[in-house]
Design a protein around this motif. Structure first.
Motif, mmCIF file in Angstrom:
data_model
loop_
_atom_site.group_PDB
_atom_site.id
_atom_site.type_symbol
_atom_site.label_atom_id
_atom_site.label_comp_id
_atom_site.label_asym_id
_atom_site.label_seq_id
_atom_site.Cartn_x
_atom_site.Cartn_y
_atom_site.Cartn_z
ATOM 1 N N LYS A 91 -3.776 -4.547 -2.639
ATOM 2 C CA LYS A 91 -3.609 -3.378 -1.794
ATOM 3 C C LYS A 91 -4.391 -2.179 -2.334
ATOM 4 C CE LYS A 91 1.107 -4.567 -0.320
ATOM 5 N NZ LYS A 91 2.504 -4.107 -0.279
ATOM 6 N N TRP A 96 1.282 0.289 2.099
ATOM 7 C CA TRP A 96 0.255 0.102 3.123
ATOM 8 C C TRP A 96 -0.018 -1.400 3.278
ATOM 9 C CZ3 TRP A 96 -3.650 4.349 1.134
ATOM 10 C CH2 TRP A 96 -3.054 5.603 1.281
ATOM 11 N N ASP A 97 -0.144 -1.837 4.512
ATOM 12 C CA ASP A 97 -0.303 -3.264 4.786
ATOM 13 C C ASP A 97 -1.397 -3.445 5.833
ATOM 14 O OD1 ASP A 97 0.050 -5.962 4.807
ATOM 15 O OD2 ASP A 97 1.867 -5.945 6.035
ATOM 16 N N LEU A 98 -2.527 -4.017 5.428
ATOM 17 C CA LEU A 98 -3.658 -4.190 6.339
ATOM 18 C C LEU A 98 -3.330 -5.081 7.541
ATOM 19 C CD1 LEU A 98 -6.610 -4.585 3.793
ATOM 20 C CD2 LEU A 98 -5.995 -2.567 5.113
ATOM 21 N N GLY A 141 -1.199 -3.177 9.958
ATOM 22 C CA GLY A 141 -1.680 -1.856 10.355
ATOM 23 C C GLY A 141 -0.924 -0.700 9.753
ATOM 24 N N GLU A 142 -0.044 -0.938 8.795
ATOM 25 C CA GLU A 142 0.750 0.145 8.211
ATOM 26 C C GLU A 142 -0.080 0.909 7.192
ATOM 27 O OE1 GLU A 142 4.383 -1.412 6.690
ATOM 28 O OE2 GLU A 142 5.131 -1.985 8.669
ATOM 29 N N LEU A 158 -2.443 3.196 8.084
ATOM 30 C CA LEU A 158 -3.768 3.514 8.604
ATOM 31 C C LEU A 158 -4.035 5.015 8.611
ATOM 32 C CD1 LEU A 158 -6.429 2.761 9.990
ATOM 33 C CD2 LEU A 158 -5.199 2.751 12.177
ATOM 34 N N ARG A 190 -4.112 6.550 5.090
ATOM 35 C CA ARG A 190 -5.320 6.185 4.361
ATOM 36 C C ARG A 190 -6.523 6.987 4.847
ATOM 37 N NH1 ARG A 190 -6.170 0.247 2.077
ATOM 38 N NH2 ARG A 190 -8.058 0.582 0.863
ATOM 39 N N ASP A 243 -11.345 1.656 9.355
ATOM 40 C CA ASP A 243 -11.094 0.919 10.593
ATOM 41 C C ASP A 243 -11.517 -0.542 10.440
ATOM 42 O OD1 ASP A 243 -9.882 2.848 12.127
ATOM 43 O OD2 ASP A 243 -11.772 3.673 12.884
ATOM 44 N N TYR A 259 -9.039 -2.429 8.491
ATOM 45 C CA TYR A 259 -7.854 -2.731 9.288
ATOM 46 C C TYR A 259 -8.226 -3.583 10.514
ATOM 47 C CZ TYR A 259 -4.546 0.219 6.798
ATOM 48 O OH TYR A 259 -3.693 0.754 5.854
ATOM 49 N N THR A 269 -5.989 -3.165 15.515
ATOM 50 C CA THR A 269 -4.765 -3.288 14.730
ATOM 51 C C THR A 269 -3.571 -3.420 15.639
ATOM 52 O OG1 THR A 269 -3.455 -2.300 12.966
ATOM 53 C CG2 THR A 269 -4.350 -0.795 14.603
#
Length: 807
Positions: free
Chosen positions: A532, A576-578, A581-582, A584, A587, A733, A736, A741
């Motif tokens: 992450k 944050w989780d790619l 989408g968490e 975004l 970031r 972007d 993600y 997303t």
């Protein structure tokens, strides 16, 4: 031949009264005002409950068989009922420069300088204490018994009677001489009929009414009475004070609850006596220093008719005024009551100012008072500071000239960071940390040396019942007997007794072992989060004002606190989780903040050649709103920090530039794609970068740096900055999912999310362009297409001045 024949006559350095007068005038700005402070403080130090003062105009007296130096004098006499002085103290201490019986305890005196002003610089002085009576001028004096003193007073009486007889025919002179005779007879009678050892101390001074730097400060009777009343009005001593037989009544001053004032002092300058004194509070502060609670600050109730000067801090000890200084707030009066056990140590020799560390602490308090009175009196808010280690490590203020890889791991096997290596070394070195039983209540609340109490309790629970130090962190401590004594006390009596019996080195071992454990745990967590954080630099997160302001409505305070912690979780890169989408928006904000700081630092390096090169990182500052003074509005209100420049250790080069992305309602205040928000972020970056030259002040150096950076933000440079921000956002972007997303409820709450509300406002055609329904039922949004739609909408709004229909 004897030694005396070889050496000759041994003499001592002598000085006349003019030397003491010169020293007095150099040391004291206004000695006529300080004289009362010194004499009253001596009485207070001696435990006096009554102080009788007389201030009169009299004929001068001769001393040591000489004629009177001044024909008319202002005679000031202080009589107290304290402990007085023994003959040995008079001979070996009082008449020995810089000698003192007040080297410890809770007395303020003991410098020796005060005697230059109160006695040795005056035309005549006399002291009666115990069974001794002394009189003198300058460095010359005689010390007599009571019987010798009676014979001398009788001699003065004969001279006064002769003067009265010589003034026959002058009624006014006759009255004056008769008064002198009456006073001498009273003094003779009191000395003859009183006990051979008088209680307390009587100091009588003859002052030259013409002796002063300026006419308005001459020690006339009126002037000395005026300074006495002024001094007592600013003091709150417990002793009763009378002037010429009349009780002086001072007004009681209403004050608000006290707040401790702390000074940062290096540990090697803290003596063992301080550590052993339960009345002196010493708080470990790390970096080889401690915070000393040297006094309590009290706010005088501004609604009361106190008559004290506004905009001042009255510095007192045991209620007696020492000096006064500016408070930083012209509307308020404050009282700094020094800890009596430290008063002598924290003041300069003439007691007109504080020594450096304590003066600095008072100046910092005054600065806080100038902007936020309530916050200054409440003390520092509770804070948390965390640095999340990113795969890219730290940034450099001048990367093109610095060839250091700040992200490189240390060469020490087993430790990923220098912090854990340093802590491991401290564990082996067993640095001393002092702790006393009286500190335990504070320890239960706040922990020790920045280690929370909860971590100690985990340690205590793990050690209880083991019966042996084997297999515990105590095993590595070199003092086996101390470790076993600590474990025995813990099992039998509990944590309080265990902490009390622990030696300083053992406590240092425990503290640093816990810190090392935490550091290694952080490294393990960083390894888990490496995917992450691999493409991030280190992310510092500074949280302050973690408790809702007491002035807030309880329901609102609860709501804000809940929102504050929820936003804190969203802004934490570990959450944050790619794929989902968490993170975004957070970031993107962090990316444009980093671009803004990098560009402002580059401008500073271009326009200010002496800009230092240093490692830094960018992150967040998060805070609940606080009720404080607003300098622009001139009134109190709620506010939060918009950005912060943070340098954790003044001895190290590392700096952090922190943005607050939340508003006062704990909602996200900025959008990475909004031009006005970007402008605000660039302005905040310029402000915080200017603090490189003035870390804590908004002084001329800060103003000059901010001006240079602002001038460097030309239209061309701003276009470059926005272009770089756009590139950063496009990169995010792509991370993600190339701009596509999922629509998720980031806070897992009820109701539609912002993206959902945006989609609902689009026409069917526009929605079909931006949204795709996957086979698994999840909707994906084309972030790039949404940005285009938002830009079109914003451009149309600028032209038409009205909101178009998106349906």
């Amino acid at each position: 031949m004897s030694d005396s024949d070889i050496i000759g006559t041994i003499a001592q350095v002598r000085s006349n009264r003019s030397f003491f007068v010169a020293e007095r005038d150099r040391a004291y700005e206004d000695w006529t005002a300080s004289l009362h402070r010194e004499l009253i403080q001596n009485a207070v130090d001696g435990g006096a409950r009554n102080i009788d003062i007389s201030i009169t105009s009299e004929f001068g007296r001769g001393v040591l068989g000489r004629e009177a130096e001044c024909p008319i004098v202002t005679r000031v006499a202080y009589q107290d009922d304290g402990v007085g002085m023994t003959p040995e103290v008079l001979e070996d201490v009082y008449f020995s420069l810089h000698g003192s019986t007040k080297s410890s305890g809770e007395s303020v005196g003991g410098f020796g300088r005060a005697r230059l002003m109160t006695t040795f610089s005056q035309p005549r002085y006399s002291i009666r204490t115990g069974d001794r009576w002394a009189q003198g001028v300058g460095a010359e004096y005689v010390l007599r018994s009571r019987d010798q003193a009676l014979r001398e007073i009788d001699h003065w009486l004969d001279q006064a009677r002769d003067r009265k007889a010589a003034a026959a025919g002058d009624a006014q002179a006759q009255l004056f001489h008769q008064r002198e005779i009456d006073l001498l007879e009273q003094e003779y009678e009191a000395l003859a009929q009183g006990p051979r050892k008088a209680k307390g101390c009587r100091v009588e001074l003859d002052l030259n009414p013409q002796d002063a730097k300026s006419a308005e400060r001459r020690p006339t009777v009126e002037r000395m009475k005026e300074t006495l009343h002024a001094y007592l009005s600013r003091s709150a001593i417990k002793a009763k004070v009378t002037l010429n037989g009349e009780l002086i009544e001072t007004k009681k001053v209403a004050v608000k609850p006290a707040a401790k004032i702390l000074a940062r002092v290096e540990n090697h300058r803290i003596n063992d006596g301080w550590r052993e004194n339960p009345k002196i509070e010493i708080l470990p502060a790390g970096d080889g220093a401690s915070d000393i609670a040297f006094g309590e600050m009290k706010l005088v109730d501004p609604k009361s008719d106190h008559g004290l000067p506004a905009g001042k801090i009255l510095v007192r000890s045991s209620g007696a005024l020492m000096f006064e200084t500016s408070s930083g707030n012209t509307e308020h009066t404050l009282i700094l009551e020094l800890n009596p056990s430290l008063a002598r140590e924290v003041m300069t020799s003439n007691r007109d100012a504080l020594r450096d560390e304590y003066k600095t602490a008072l100046e910092e308090f005054s600065q806080r008072m100038a902007t936020d009175t309530d916050a200054a009196l409440r003390g520092k808010p509770k804070t948390e500071f965390t640095v999340l280690q990113g795969g890219k490590g730290l940034l450099s203020s001048r990367p093109e000239k610095v060839e250091i890889d700040f992200a490189a791991p240390t060469a020490v096997t087993g430790f990923r960071t220098s912090r854990s290596k340093r802590l491991a070394e401290r564990v082996e070195a067993s640095q001393s940390i002092w702790f006393s039983d009286w500190q335990f209540d504070g320890f239960v609340k706040d922990g020790l040396e920045n280690v929370p109490a909860a971590e100690f309790h985990k340690l205590f629970e793990g050690l209880k019942g083991r019966g042996s130090v084997e297999g515990t962190i105590l095993e590595r401590f070199s003092g086996r007997q101390q470790s076993e004594a600590f474990l025995t006390a813990l099992d039998r009596y509990g944590p309080r007794k265990a902490m009390e019996v622990a030696s300083g080195p053992l406590l240092g071992h425990l503290v640093n072992s816990i810190k090392l454990h935490q550091a290694l745990a952080d490294e393990a967590e960083s390894a888990l989060n490496r995917d992450k954080l691999s493409d991030l630099h280190d992310v510092p997160i500074y949280k302050e004002n973690l408790q809702a302001d007491e002035k807030l409505d309880p329901a609102l305070a609860k709501k804000l606190t809940r929102a504050f912690h929820a936003q804190g979780r969203r802004l934490d890169p570990r959450n944050w989780d790619l794929p989902n989408g968490e993170g975004l928006q957070a970031r993107k904000l962090l990316a444009i903040w980093q671009v803004a700081v990098q560009q402002c630092l580059a401008i500073a390096a271009e326009r200010l050649p002496k800009t230092p090169s240093f490692p830094y990182s960018v992150g967040w500052v998060l805070a609940l709103p606080r009720h404080q003074w607003q300098s622009l509005s001139g009134d109190y209100g709620y506010s939060i920090p918009e950005a912060v420049f943070h340098r954790p250790d003044a001895k190290e080069d590392l700096r952090y530039f922190l943005l607050n992305p939340l508003d006062q309602e704990c909602q996200l205040r900025y959008s990475a794609g909004n031009a006005e928000d970007r402008h605000a972020i660039i302005s905040l970056a310029a402000h915080e970068c200017a603090h490189i030259y003035a870390p804590t002040d908004h002084n001329s150096a800060f103003a000059q740096a901010l001006t240079e950076i602002s001038m460097g933000l030309t239209p061309k440079r701003l276009r470059e900055i926005h272009k770089e921000m756009d590139a950063s956002i496009q990169l995010i972007d792509r991370l993600y999912g190339r701009g596509r997303t999922r629509i998720v409820a980031l806070d897992k709450g009820n109701g539609s999310r912002p993206t959902e509300r945006l989609l609902d406002s689009l026409s069917d055609d526009a929605r079909s362009e931006a949204v795709e329904l996957r086979a698994d039922g999840v909707r994906e949004v084309d972030g790039g297409r949404i940005d285009e739609l938002e830009s079109t909408f914003a451009a149309w709004l600028d032209q038409e001045g009205a909101r178009p229909s998106m349906g």
